[in-house]
Design an enzyme around this catalytic site. Structure first.
Site, short mmCIF file in Angstrom:
data_model
loop_
_atom_site.label_atom_id
_atom_site.label_comp_id
_atom_site.label_asym_id
_atom_site.label_seq_id
_atom_site.Cartn_x
_atom_site.Cartn_y
_atom_site.Cartn_z
N TYR A 162 -2.36 -1.17 10.11
CA TYR A 162 -2.46 -1.31 8.61
C TYR A 162 -1.22 -0.93 8.09
O TYR A 162 -0.61 -1.97 7.34
CB TYR A 162 -3.62 -0.59 8.03
CG TYR A 162 -3.91 -0.79 6.46
CD1 TYR A 162 -4.07 -2.10 5.88
CD2 TYR A 162 -3.25 0.34 5.67
CE1 TYR A 162 -4.23 -2.16 4.54
CE2 TYR A 162 -3.38 0.09 4.29
CZ TYR A 162 -3.85 -1.10 3.77
OH TYR A 162 -3.68 -1.43 2.37
N SER B 3 0.84 -1.26 -0.01
CA SER B 3 0.00 -0.06 0.12
C SER B 3 0.76 1.21 0.10
O SER B 3 1.93 1.33 0.59
CB SER B 3 -0.89 -0.16 1.31
OG SER B 3 -1.66 1.22 1.51
#
Length: 179
Positions: free
Chosen positions: A149, A136
């Protein structure tokens, strides 16, 4: 002989688009998802000899070796693994429950590691394979409310670098894509 891609999280988003693209290009695809009905809906668009659905939750790290053994022998010649399944949870650090930390790391990191390890064992037999880990851009952005995350995806990026060095002697490349 058709090439075989193993893609996690094929019931939505990036995984669904990737699986569809490979299937339309003539590849066979082994695809995982947590919900049978969503996998069946995706599978209904393609012939059963091209798409092999596996109901599996990558958070279930205890069953990873069992997952690999459930793949039929004619589909174990995996050319490409895309570790796409991912989990995010918008929580401030002070409000993040411990079980959510484990769930996110099991999905985004541990599951990807174990599936890469088991797939690489099969790829090594052919001295060829490609592993792509979906990370990400959030890791560089250091998003507020996404500490766990982004930490899990940063861990996956570092794992990717080490695995690429360890597996290159077996003809296996390992890369990360951070959409």
């Amino acid at each position: 002989m058709s090439k075989i891609a193993f893609i996690t999280g094929v019931t939505s988003g990036i995984g669904e688009a990737a699986a569809e693209k490979f299937l339309l290009r003539g590849w066979k695809v082994i695809g995982t998802g947590r919900r049978r009905e969503r996998l069946d809906a995706f599978a209904s668009k393609f012939s059963s000899d091209k798409f092999f659905p596996l109901v599996f939750d990558v958070r279930d790290v205890a069953s990873m070796e069992e997952l690999i053994s459930s793949i039929p022998a004619d589909k174990k010649n995996i050319d490409l693994l895309i570790n796409n399944a991912g989990l995010a949870s918008m929580n401030h650090t002070l409000l993040t429950p411990g079980n959510k930390v484990q769930e996110i790391f099991n999905t985004n990191f541990t599951g990807s590691f174990l599936l890469s390890r088991e797939s690489a064992k099969l790829m090594k037999l052919n001295n060829y394979g490609r592993i792509i880990n979906i990370t990400s851009v959030g890791t560089q952005m250091k998003l507020e409310g996404e500490a766990i995350y982004t930490a899990s995806k940063a861990a996956l990026e570092n794992l990717t670098i080490s695995m690429s060095r360890e597996l290159s002697n077996f003809g296996i490349t390992v890369n990360a894509i951070g959409p």
